[in-house]
Design an enzyme around this catalytic site. Structure first.
Site, PDB file in Angstrom:
ATOM      1  N   PHE A  39       0.844  -1.181   0.000  1.00  0.00           N
ATOM      2  CA  PHE A  39       0.000   0.000   0.000  1.00  0.00           C
ATOM      3  C   PHE A  39       0.888   1.242   0.000  1.00  0.00           C
ATOM      4  CE2 PHE A  39      -3.129  -2.800   2.414  1.00  0.00           C
ATOM      5  CZ  PHE A  39      -3.866  -3.081   1.278  1.00  0.00           C
ATOM      6  N   ALA A  40       0.272   2.394  -0.234  1.00  0.00           N
ATOM      7  CA  ALA A  40       1.047   3.631  -0.165  1.00  0.00           C
ATOM      8  C   ALA A  40       1.754   3.730   1.181  1.00  0.00           C
ATOM      9  CB  ALA A  40       0.154   4.836  -0.394  1.00  0.00           C
ATOM     10  N   GLU A  41       1.062   3.374   2.259  1.00  0.00           N
ATOM     11  CA  GLU A  41       1.694   3.350   3.574  1.00  0.00           C
ATOM     12  C   GLU A  41       1.196   2.191   4.426  1.00  0.00           C
ATOM     13  OE1 GLU A  41       3.516   7.120   2.680  1.00  0.00           O
ATOM     14  OE2 GLU A  41       1.423   6.552   2.420  1.00  0.00           O
ATOM     15  N   THR A  42       2.135   1.656   5.208  1.00  0.00           N
ATOM     16  CA  THR A  42       1.820   0.791   6.330  1.00  0.00           C
ATOM     17  C   THR A  42       2.223   1.538   7.594  1.00  0.00           C
ATOM     18  OG1 THR A  42       2.127  -1.278   5.101  1.00  0.00           O
ATOM     19  CG2 THR A  42       2.335  -1.386   7.499  1.00  0.00           C
TER      20      THR A  42
END
Length: 291
Positions: free
Chosen positions: A63-66
């Site tokens: 994902f874009a961020e974890t």
């Protein structure tokens, strides 16, 4: 009168056997419905794992961020918070902060506010807002300053009317119309080579756009392995002071016009950008890790 649990107990309830099975929440942030907003993986930990493992998990999630959270044993805040893209750790991520607050507050009915200690963005807070699964979050406001058009501007795929810059990282590129922003086809390879942390925030007044928002934007972060981000909280920490000044008012509505799309309420409150939005948990499970 109810008494909220200490953060360490909250995470102990969530974290399973010896850090080999990790709680996993997939949250759509700034989302009014599933399959919209920005996806984030939220993973509570009993303790920090090695950075190489955190990075590998983020790459696996893709994902874009974890976001990873642990209890703040110092007592200064409720939790410590870090964010990783599939390629590297980042100094600030708004949507994954909002999603982290959602995960905690949706499970703790006696809490209305949760605080996070971060390594480079200071102390952040997420608070219940009006409406179901609605939250507000105060990020540092990053007011950009006018900057010259660089040679690489052609890689954006359009001709912005203005460029402003918040030192070293956030490029605000203002276009005259939302249609111009929607039509952009950037050269991601060229942009990625310019800097690993750089954000390219392409924005315009929202007049005529179907979202009905005051402002429409798209955000590109190819140096972090995210060609186009879905809905970017940190970008709106820059857009809030920028558009508040142009509009001559503290509050406005914004829509990030990615393929998924997402609505953000923006208010400039002193040196803070207060962002509002909804979150939805779409997956809850276990990440199996063998140390």
């Amino acid at each position: 009168m109810s008494h909220r649990k200490p953060p360490s107990i909250i995470l102990k309830d969530m974290v399973t056997i010896y850090m080999t099975n990790l709680p996993y929440f997939q949250v759509d942030a700034f989302a009014d419905a599933p399959f919209s907003g920005n996806q984030a993986a939220i993973m509570p930990l009993a303790r920090w794992l090695p950075d190489s493992v955190l990075q590998a998990i983020a790459a696996e999630n893709n994902f874009a961020e974890t976001a990873f959270i642990i209890a703040d044993e110092s007592g200064e805040t409720d939790f410590e918070l870090r964010w990783f893209t599939p390629a590297n750790e980042v100094p600030l991520c708004g949507h994954a902060t909002l999603a982290s607050g959602h995960v905690i507050l949706s499970q703790q009915a006696d809490m209305d506010l949760v605080t996070f200690k971060t390594r480079k963005a200071g102390i952040l807070a997420v608070e219940r807002d009006e409406g179901e699964q609605s939250y507000s979050m105060a990020l540092p406001a990053y007011p950009p300053s006018p900057a010259e058009m660089p040679d690489w501007i052609t890689a954006i795929g359009g001709k912005p009317a203005e460029r402003q810059l918040y030192p070293e990282r956030y490029n605000v590129l203002r276009f005259e119309t939302a249609a111009e922003v929607l039509a952009l086809k950037p050269d991601f390879k060229t942009l990625a080579a310019l800097g690993v942390d750089d954000q390219y925030i392409c924005t315009a007044p929202g007049a005529g756009h179907s979202s009905g928002a005051d402002v429409v934007s798209r955000v590109f972060v190819p140096g972090c392995g995210v060609d186009e981000d879905s809905v970017t909280g940190s970008a709106h920490a820059v857009l809030t002071p920028y558009w508040a000044q142009r509009f001559g008012r503290r509050s406005f509505t914004a829509y990030q016009a990615s393929a998924r799309g997402g609505h953000i309420g923006c208010t400039l409150d002193g040196d803070k950008a207060v962002l509002r939005g909804k979150c939805l948990t779409v997956v809850e499970g276990v990440f199996r890790l063998r140390e």
